[in-house]
Write a protein that holds these residues in place. Structure first.
Motif, PDB file in Angstrom:
ATOM      1  N   ASP A  97     -20.115  30.702  71.477  1.00 30.37           N
ATOM      2  CA  ASP A  97     -20.928  31.832  71.960  1.00 30.37           C
ATOM      3  C   ASP A  97     -22.217  31.371  72.629  1.00 30.37           C
ATOM      4  O   ASP A  97     -22.922  32.178  73.245  1.00 30.37           O
ATOM      5  CB  ASP A  97     -21.273  32.778  70.796  1.00 30.37           C
ATOM      6  N   MET A  98     -22.550  30.096  72.494  1.00 26.53           N
ATOM      7  CA  MET A  98     -23.777  29.575  73.107  1.00 26.53           C
ATOM      8  C   MET A  98     -23.538  29.006  74.505  1.00 26.53           C
ATOM      9  O   MET A  98     -24.459  28.525  75.158  1.00 26.53           O
ATOM     10  CB  MET A  98     -24.378  28.478  72.216  1.00 26.53           C
ATOM     11  N   LEU A  99     -22.308  29.067  74.959  1.00 28.90           N
ATOM     12  CA  LEU A  99     -21.966  28.520  76.270  1.00 28.90           C
ATOM     13  C   LEU A  99     -22.816  29.161  77.372  1.00 28.90           C
ATOM     14  O   LEU A  99     -22.942  30.386  77.431  1.00 28.90           O
ATOM     15  CB  LEU A  99     -20.483  28.784  76.550  1.00 28.90           C
ATOM     16  N   LEU A 100     -23.375  28.328  78.245  1.00 25.90           N
ATOM     17  CA  LEU A 100     -24.247  28.837  79.317  1.00 25.90           C
ATOM     18  C   LEU A 100     -23.414  29.249  80.539  1.00 25.90           C
ATOM     19  O   LEU A 100     -23.645  28.805  81.661  1.00 25.90           O
ATOM     20  CB  LEU A 100     -25.268  27.780  79.711  1.00 25.90           C
ATOM     21  N   ALA A 101     -22.427  30.061  80.280  1.00 25.69           N
ATOM     22  CA  ALA A 101     -21.559  30.556  81.358  1.00 25.69           C
ATOM     23  C   ALA A 101     -20.876  31.814  80.867  1.00 25.69           C
ATOM     24  O   ALA A 101     -20.843  32.083  79.664  1.00 25.69           O
ATOM     25  CB  ALA A 101     -20.522  29.504  81.736  1.00 25.69           C
ATOM     26  N   ASP A 102     -20.337  32.560  81.821  1.00 34.54           N
ATOM     27  CA  ASP A 102     -19.562  33.738  81.457  1.00 34.54           C
ATOM     28  C   ASP A 102     -18.275  33.326  80.761  1.00 34.54           C
ATOM     29  O   ASP A 102     -17.753  32.239  81.016  1.00 34.54           O
ATOM     30  CB  ASP A 102     -19.192  34.488  82.742  1.00 34.54           C
ATOM     31  N   LYS A 103     -17.754  34.181  79.909  1.00 33.21           N
ATOM     32  CA  LYS A 103     -16.434  33.929  79.335  1.00 33.21           C
ATOM     33  C   LYS A 103     -15.398  33.963  80.449  1.00 33.21           C
ATOM     34  O   LYS A 103     -15.533  34.747  81.405  1.00 33.21           O
ATOM     35  CB  LYS A 103     -16.088  35.036  78.335  1.00 33.21           C
ATOM     36  N   LYS A 104     -14.365  33.135  80.317  1.00 31.18           N
ATOM     37  CA  LYS A 104     -13.315  33.133  81.341  1.00 31.18           C
ATOM     38  C   LYS A 104     -12.649  34.501  81.447  1.00 31.18           C
ATOM     39  O   LYS A 104     -12.244  34.917  82.525  1.00 31.18           O
ATOM     40  CB  LYS A 104     -12.266  32.071  81.008  1.00 31.18           C
ATOM     41  N   ASN A 107     -13.900  37.190  81.478  1.00 31.69           N
ATOM     42  CA  ASN A 107     -14.775  38.129  82.188  1.00 31.69           C
ATOM     43  C   ASN A 107     -14.638  38.026  83.708  1.00 31.69           C
ATOM     44  O   ASN A 107     -15.330  38.715  84.443  1.00 31.69           O
ATOM     45  CB  ASN A 107     -16.228  37.831  81.798  1.00 31.69           C
ATOM     46  N   ALA A 148     -25.492  33.074  91.876  1.00 29.43           N
ATOM     47  CA  ALA A 148     -26.471  32.656  90.863  1.00 29.43           C
ATOM     48  C   ALA A 148     -25.993  32.924  89.446  1.00 29.43           C
ATOM     49  O   ALA A 148     -26.766  33.310  88.571  1.00 29.43           O
ATOM     50  CB  ALA A 148     -27.828  33.312  91.095  1.00 29.43           C
ATOM     51  N   ASN A 149     -24.718  32.732  89.223  1.00 28.88           N
ATOM     52  CA  ASN A 149     -24.209  32.849  87.852  1.00 28.88           C
ATOM     53  C   ASN A 149     -23.300  31.675  87.491  1.00 28.88           C
ATOM     54  O   ASN A 149     -22.525  31.741  86.550  1.00 28.88           O
ATOM     55  CB  ASN A 149     -23.479  34.180  87.653  1.00 28.88           C
ATOM     56  N   GLY A 150     -23.392  30.625  88.284  1.00 26.32           N
ATOM     57  CA  GLY A 150     -22.598  29.439  87.996  1.00 26.32           C
ATOM     58  C   GLY A 150     -21.193  29.537  88.553  1.00 26.32           C
ATOM     59  O   GLY A 150     -20.435  28.578  88.477  1.00 26.32           O
ATOM     60  N   GLY A 151     -20.839  30.686  89.117  1.00 27.11           N
ATOM     61  CA  GLY A 151     -19.497  30.850  89.665  1.00 27.11           C
ATOM     62  C   GLY A 151     -19.527  30.953  91.167  1.00 27.11           C
ATOM     63  O   GLY A 151     -20.435  30.454  91.816  1.00 27.11           O
TER      64      GLY A 151
END
Lengths: 70, 503
Positions: A33-40, A42, A58-61
């Motif tokens: 849950d601490m991952l600095l990215a959206d859940k896959k 999502n 600007a969301n890493g994707g």
């Protein structure tokens, strides 16, 4: 705009002065849950937002291109 | 005497040389030791075993501002999407990922590219122009003059399938502090094709507490434009209102009177050329910075720079001008009621398709901050500021609060707020004037704010005990999101994600 970017860069540079957390101390940081990215799972939620809103990125994707969306 | 001096100089030179060698050896000892340590150190595989991710979703929306019909009309749309991602470790350091995605939608708005009910359309494009006659693939005998922005048509444009394939490769250095990546993608739908490729570089330092990464991508996209049927037909049939789509169909003026199609006051589009460029290229550079702040908190910052060139409007989207006469096809008595959703039998002929600048610069900057509160609760936050040179500024705030119910189950409620200003080129239905250079009535480019509420559950089995064939089930995610914006559009999306690991 420039002030906002400067503030974030300042925040970033200040954060590097923190004491390094050792590998064996990263049990909380490594929690999924601490991952600095959206859940896959999502990805399609992000996809419909890209279609329905003018802003993207600007969301890493992905930040644009690949579809007839914005 | 001179010989003794010479011998002395030689001895001194030898001593100095020895000192230098000793100093150099001393300097290199730590590196020699380091290199021995790293080569003998156990190197953990970047990915232990192959993984398969399956994500599927069902999306549904409704609203009253369809862009295909100029900013009014039904926005009903459903979309079913599924993706398969397989990540394969090629060796200790390298991972190959293949992602295949398919997304199928039906859209009332898109169906009104040709709003006149057409059954048995062939879909053949047998004329000699260079567009896709998806909007006018009817035969004269099947075309009717009953249409409305509020009624879904049964034409070919009511649905489409978007397919994409993305292949990526990454290589991690022995110390796992440097990661290089490359990717290539292909995507297509009926009127749009995309080829993309890119590369990435990430560097971890400060005992892997800090990560700096750089990504660059290029998308070379192209339109196979499909146009509103009346515009397409008018230009295809040499501007003859007694031929093609308009043959045998009455055109009405604002008073509901049938016009003389060969007279001087007749309907015609603003321009005789619809789209003169079919390419749309996107160039993006992304920089991200991640930092562990403490044992229980971490932060990342994202900055993207995106430049788009080419045809940035959508050729399907109609625009109506306030300074041009209005013309209709359908029931004259419904004209005064045209913008009401009770109108189900009259359709206004378009003045033009949307026209937007052929360049757009986007600058989004975002930040994530995650805090491990306790063994039950984690706080996940995200903020983004977005600017582009079309006059749009936006703010996005997202907050998620995963709560561990047990070792295997997590409940995660979420809330997202989004707001944006309008593009300089946006105006609602019938509010643009024909003297403007750029114009759109696409409400996705209007000023609005939106709230999104989500609830999700995730199931995790770290030992992947349950199996399907050779795949062990590692996790399941289920989530529902409700999205509502103040323009009247609302949407719901159900998502499910499954993660498997290969035995």
């Amino acid at each position: 705009m420039i002030k906002k970017i400067s503030f974030l860069l300042l925040l970033g540079s200040l954060s590097t002065s923190c004491v390094a957390v050792k590998e064996y101390e990263k049990v909380y940081i490594n929690d999924p849950d601490m991952l600095l990215a959206d859940k896959k799972s999502n990805r399609f939620v992000t996809s419909f937002q890209v279609y329905r809103e003018a802003a993207s990125g600007a969301n890493g994707g992905k930040s644009g291109g690949g579809c007839g969306c914005n | 005497m001179e010989e003794n001096q010479a011998e002395g100089v030689v001895v001194i030179n030898k001593e100095e040389r020895m000192k230098k060698i000793i100093v150099l050896v001393a300097l290199f000892i730590p590196f020699i030791g380091f290199s021995q340590t790293t080569t003998n150190e156990y190197k953990k595989r970047v990915l232990e075993t192959a993984e398969v991710d399956i994500v599927t979703s069902f999306y549904s929306q409704d609203g009253d501002n369809a862009s295909v019909t100029g900013g009014i009309g039904t926005e009903k749309l459903t979309d079913l999407a599924t993706s398969f991602t397989v990540s394969i470790p090629l060796n200790d350091d390298d991972i190959l990922s293949v992602d295949a995605t398919i997304s199928a939608y039906t859209s009332a708005s898109s169906s009104n590219l040709d709003p006149f009910d057409v059954s048995g359309a062939s879909g053949d494009d047998d004329d000699d122009d260079d567009d896709d006659d998806r909007s006018s693939n009817f035969t004269k005998s099947t075309a009717t003059n009953v249409a409305s922005p509020w009624v879904e048509s049964s034409g070919a444009s009511k649905g489409d399938v978007w397919k994409s394939l993305n292949i990526s490769y990454s290589h991690s250095s022995d110390d796992r502090n440097t990661i290089l990546g490359a990717n290539a993608s292909f995507a297509s739908e009926y009127d749009y094709t995309s080829i993309g490729f890119g590369g990435s570089f990430a560097k971890l330092f400060n005992e892997k507490n800090t990560e700096l990464s750089l990504k660059a991508n290029i998308y070379l996209d192209s339109w196979s434009p499909a146009y509103p049927t009346e515009l397409d037909s008018y230009l295809d049939d040499n501007q003859n209102l007694n031929d093609g789509h308009f043959e045998g169909i009455d055109i009405l003026d604002q008073n509901g009177d049938i016009i003389n199609k060969t007279g001087t006051t007749v309907w015609s589009p603003l321009k005789n050329k619809l789209i003169d460029e079919t390419s749309r290229n996107t160039y993006s550079v992304s920089v991200s910075f991640s930092q562990i702040l403490s044992k229980k908190s971490q932060l990342s910052l994202f900055f993207d720079l995106i430049q788009q060139d080419g045809w940035l409007g959508n050729p399907m989207q109609r625009v109506y001008f306030s300074d041009r006469d209005n013309y209709y096809v359908g029931n004259a008595s419904s004209i005064p009621n045209y913008t009401s959703s009770s109108n189900d039998d009259v359709f206004q002929l378009a003045d033009d398709i949307e026209r937007l600048p052929n360049s757009r610069l986007k600058l989004p900057i975002g930040a994530r901050f995650n805090q491990y509160i306790n063994e039950k609760v984690t706080l996940r936050t995200y903020y983004r500021y977005y600017y582009d040179d079309w006059g749009i500024n936006s703010h996005t705030v997202n907050i998620e609060l995963p709560v561990k119910i047990s070792d295997s189950f997590t409940f995660y409620p979420s809330y997202r707020y989004y707001t944006q200003t309008a593009a300089d080129y946006f105006a609602p239905f019938e509010q643009h004037t024909s003297t403007e250079e750029f114009y759109t009535s696409d409400y996705d480019l209007s000023e609005f704010n939106a709230n999104q509420f989500g609830v999700g559950f995730s199931y995790t089995d770290i030992f992947a005990k349950r199996h399907i064939w050779k795949l062990g089930l590692k996790s399941i995610d289920l989530k529902y999101d409700y999205y509502e914006r103040n323009t009247g559009l609302n949407a719901g999306i159900i998502s499910a994600g499954f993660k498997f690991v290969m035995d």
